[in-house]
Design a protein around this motif. Structure first.
Motif, PDB file in Angstrom:
ATOM      1  N   PHE A  89     -30.323  33.359 -55.979  1.00  0.00           N
ATOM      2  CA  PHE A  89     -29.598  34.469 -55.370  1.00  0.00           C
ATOM      3  C   PHE A  89     -29.519  35.624 -56.353  1.00  0.00           C
ATOM      4  N   LYS A  90     -30.011  36.787 -55.951  1.00  0.00           N
ATOM      5  CA  LYS A  90     -29.956  38.002 -56.775  1.00  0.00           C
ATOM      6  C   LYS A  90     -30.496  37.778 -58.190  1.00  0.00           C
ATOM      7  N   ASN A  91     -31.705  37.280 -58.297  1.00  0.00           N
ATOM      8  CA  ASN A  91     -32.349  37.040 -59.597  1.00  0.00           C
ATOM      9  C   ASN A  91     -31.562  36.089 -60.489  1.00  0.00           C
ATOM     10  N   SER A 148     -33.407  33.675 -68.552  1.00  0.00           N
ATOM     11  CA  SER A 148     -33.175  32.269 -68.896  1.00  0.00           C
ATOM     12  C   SER A 148     -34.012  31.317 -68.049  1.00  0.00           C
ATOM     13  N   MET A 149     -34.431  31.774 -66.869  1.00  0.00           N
ATOM     14  CA  MET A 149     -35.219  30.919 -65.981  1.00  0.00           C
ATOM     15  C   MET A 149     -36.655  30.735 -66.459  1.00  0.00           C
ATOM     16  N   LYS A 150     -37.156  31.681 -67.235  1.00  0.00           N
ATOM     17  CA  LYS A 150     -38.553  31.618 -67.667  1.00  0.00           C
ATOM     18  C   LYS A 150     -38.790  30.360 -68.495  1.00  0.00           C
ATOM     19  N   ASP A 151     -39.887  29.700 -68.203  1.00  0.00           N
ATOM     20  CA  ASP A 151     -40.299  28.484 -68.911  1.00  0.00           C
ATOM     21  C   ASP A 151     -39.253  27.378 -68.835  1.00  0.00           C
ATOM     22  N   ALA A 202     -33.607  23.061 -52.648  1.00  0.00           N
ATOM     23  CA  ALA A 202     -33.536  24.432 -53.146  1.00  0.00           C
ATOM     24  C   ALA A 202     -33.313  25.367 -51.969  1.00  0.00           C
ATOM     25  N   MET A 203     -32.600  26.437 -52.216  1.00  0.00           N
ATOM     26  CA  MET A 203     -32.324  27.446 -51.189  1.00  0.00           C
ATOM     27  C   MET A 203     -32.516  28.798 -51.813  1.00  0.00           C
ATOM     28  N   ILE A 204     -33.279  29.653 -51.142  1.00  0.00           N
ATOM     29  CA  ILE A 204     -33.520  31.003 -51.629  1.00  0.00           C
ATOM     30  C   ILE A 204     -32.789  31.973 -50.706  1.00  0.00           C
ATOM     31  N   LEU A 205     -31.905  32.754 -51.266  1.00  0.00           N
ATOM     32  CA  LEU A 205     -31.153  33.757 -50.482  1.00  0.00           C
ATOM     33  C   LEU A 205     -31.747  35.119 -50.678  1.00  0.00           C
TER      34      LEU A 205
END
Length: 128
Positions: free
Chosen positions: A91-93, A113-116, A125-128
Motif C-alpha cells: 500500500f502506497k509504496n 527497505s523492500m529492495k533485495d 498478498a494483497m496489493i492496494l
C-alpha cells in the motif's frame, strides 16, 4: 404424440408438466442479524500495530492516517475472507506484514527497505 425427454442415469425419462416445488427462503434469523453481519464485514475493525512495527514506521518515516488504516483494515477483511493468516499488504509504496486473525501489523517496509528483501512466512498478498 410429441413427448420431451430428459436423460437420466438409466436412460431417457419423460418430462412431466408439473411445476417445480416452491421452497421457502432460508430464515433470516434474528431481526437485524443480516444488517449486523453486513456492517461487520464492511467496517474494518480495530487494527493493532505491534511495537516492532511502530519502531519500523518511525525509523522509516512512514506515516499512516485514519483513511490509510481504514483501507488496510478493509484489505485485512478481504484476506481473512479468503482464509489468509499471515499476509503481505502492499500500500502506497509500503509493505506491511500482517497477522490477519489478530488484525496486527507486524512490521513495515518502505520502498528502499523492500529492495533485495525476501518475505517469508506469509500465505497471501494483497496489493492496494
Amino acid at each position: 404424440m410429441n413427448q420431451d425427454w430428459l436423460f437420466g442415469v438409466r436412460g431417457p425419462l419423460p418430462v412431466t408438466g408439473s411445476a417445480p416445488r416452491k421452497t421457502n427462503p432460508p430464515s433470516a434469523g434474528e431481526p437485524g442479524a443480516f444488517q449486523a453481519e453486513l456492517d461487520k464485514q464492511l467496517k474494518p475493525s480495530h487494527i493493532v500495530v505491534s511495537n516492532h512495527a511502530k519502531q519500523r514506521l518511525e525509523k522509516r518515516n512512514i506515516r499512516l492516517n485514519d483513511v490509510d488504516l481504514q483501507r488496510i483494515g478493509l484489505a485485512i477483511n478481504q484476506v481473512a475472507a479468503k482464509g489468509g493468516k499471515e499476509s503481505l499488504i502492499l500500500f502506497k509504496n509500503t509493505a506491511f506484514v500482517v497477522n490477519v486473525p489478530n488484525r496486527t501489523i507486524i512490521t513495515a517496509f518502505d520502498q528502499q527497505s523492500m529492495k533485495d528483501n525476501v518475505f517469508t512466512n506469509i500465505d497471501s498478498a494483497m496489493i492496494l
